[in-house]
Scaffold this motif. Structure first.
Motif, mmCIF file in Angstrom:
data_model
loop_
_atom_site.group_PDB
_atom_site.id
_atom_site.type_symbol
_atom_site.label_atom_id
_atom_site.label_comp_id
_atom_site.label_asym_id
_atom_site.label_seq_id
_atom_site.Cartn_x
_atom_site.Cartn_y
_atom_site.Cartn_z
ATOM 1 N N UNK A 211 0.831 -1.204 0.000
ATOM 2 C CA UNK A 211 0.000 0.000 0.000
ATOM 3 C C UNK A 211 0.869 1.258 0.000
ATOM 4 N N UNK A 212 1.939 1.253 0.808
ATOM 5 C CA UNK A 212 2.838 2.414 0.857
ATOM 6 C C UNK A 212 3.532 2.650 -0.473
ATOM 7 N N UNK A 213 3.952 1.577 -1.116
ATOM 8 C CA UNK A 213 4.802 1.696 -2.293
ATOM 9 C C UNK A 213 4.031 1.913 -3.585
ATOM 10 N N UNK A 214 2.786 1.476 -3.646
ATOM 11 C CA UNK A 214 2.035 1.589 -4.900
ATOM 12 C C UNK A 214 1.859 3.036 -5.343
ATOM 13 N N UNK A 215 1.865 3.963 -4.399
ATOM 14 C CA UNK A 215 1.721 5.381 -4.753
ATOM 15 C C UNK A 215 2.953 5.898 -5.491
ATOM 16 N N UNK A 216 4.074 5.174 -5.382
ATOM 17 C CA UNK A 216 5.337 5.636 -5.959
ATOM 18 C C UNK A 216 5.924 4.695 -7.004
ATOM 19 N N UNK A 217 5.470 3.444 -7.025
ATOM 20 C CA UNK A 217 6.186 2.414 -7.771
ATOM 21 C C UNK A 217 5.323 1.785 -8.849
ATOM 22 N N UNK A 218 5.979 1.415 -9.952
ATOM 23 C CA UNK A 218 5.329 0.612 -10.984
ATOM 24 C C UNK A 218 5.891 -0.805 -10.912
ATOM 25 N N UNK A 219 5.221 -1.754 -11.522
ATOM 26 C CA UNK A 219 5.584 -3.178 -11.574
ATOM 27 C C UNK A 219 6.116 -3.688 -10.227
ATOM 28 N N UNK A 220 5.397 -3.355 -9.149
ATOM 29 C CA UNK A 220 5.845 -3.710 -7.805
ATOM 30 C C UNK A 220 5.744 -5.217 -7.576
#
Length: 264
Positions: A214-223
């Motif tokens: 949840x934290x990273x999806x706002x900043x990251x693609x292809x997580x």
């Protein structure tokens, strides 16, 4: 005797009291199966990037007494900033960088199993890291925005605070320091309740795969988010629902989580 919480006069955690050598000896003097699997995952991810990405600038946030995140960026970065806050950690890093201990050779041997790292050779890697890496003492909350072409942050954001909001701000600070498209690797202790280094207890916030994603999806693609146990096994969602792995590095956590992706 109960471990104490090292505090500064204003009541903040005293990170200068963090015993870097003791932490290194307990965690990295011998390669553990879980670290090997983490390193293999990061190696394969960064190694695949190396064929199409020119070397740029890298950052390892909260390096502590761990060199393998910086080593993992060598095919992608000819300049690596070790962004570290604690005084003892900075001193340890500066002592290691000119000619790091042979204990780290096994980590490099694992990296060299990928052609992107093999191409860098073995004898020259110490000089290469010494030339590339610079220790910068500063808070992770002071990271510049969109400065770096590749980044790592291992066991930092969840291990500096017991406050979830501060954890989220730490993750955001790391991600915002990366340029758009930059590959990254970030690692977290799963559901940590804190940890002890040389009779001092340091804080942690409990995080799991869903919270990290949840934290990273706002900043990251292809997580991609992976969980690993101490024996070096990747744990899927069904395994996690059945309880924590049997044996861990220490009491008070439930495995380790690795997130890989690119900055949006």
């Amino acid at each position: 005797m109960e471990p104490s919480r090292p505090l500064t006069p204003d009541g903040q955690v005293d990170w200068d009291a963090f015993a870097a050598h003791d932490y290194w000896k307990a965690n990295y003097a011998f390669m553990r199966a879980d670290d090997r699997l983490f390193l293999e995952m990061v190696r394969d991810f960064f190694g695949a990037e190396a064929s199409s990405t020119p070397a740029g600038s890298g950052v390892d946030v909260g390096s502590g007494a761990n060199l393998y995140p910086a080593m993992s960026m060598l095919p992608l970065a000819d300049e690596i900033t070790l962004w570290e806050y604690g005084a003892q950690n900075c001193a340890w890093l500066r002592e290691q960088l000119p000619h790091y201990s042979t204990y780290w050779d096994r980590y490099w041997q694992t990296l060299r199993e990928h052609k992107a790292y093999e191409a860098l050779g073995s004898r020259d890697v110490r000089r290469r890291l010494a030339r590339a890496a610079t220790v910068h003492q500063a808070s992770l909350f002071d990271l510049p925005e969109q400065q770096f072409d590749v980044g790592t942050m291992f066991f930092v954001a969840e291990s500096i605070t017991s406050d979830e909001g501060e954890f989220r701000r730490a993750v955001a600070s790391f991600m915002e320091a990366l340029k758009p498209g930059a590959p990254f690797a970030a690692a977290f202790m799963r559901n940590s309740t804190g940890y002890v280094v040389k009779d001092h207890k340091f804080p942690a916030v409990k995080v799991d795969e869903d919270g990290i994603a949840e934290c990273l999806r706002a900043f990251a693609s292809d997580l991609r988010v992976h969980t690993v146990d101490t024996r070096g096994r990747s744990i899927d969602a069904q395994d996690r629902s059945e309880g924590a792995p049997e044996k861990q590095l220490r009491d008070g956590y439930e495995g380790m989580i690795l997130a890989l992706g690119h900055r949006q």
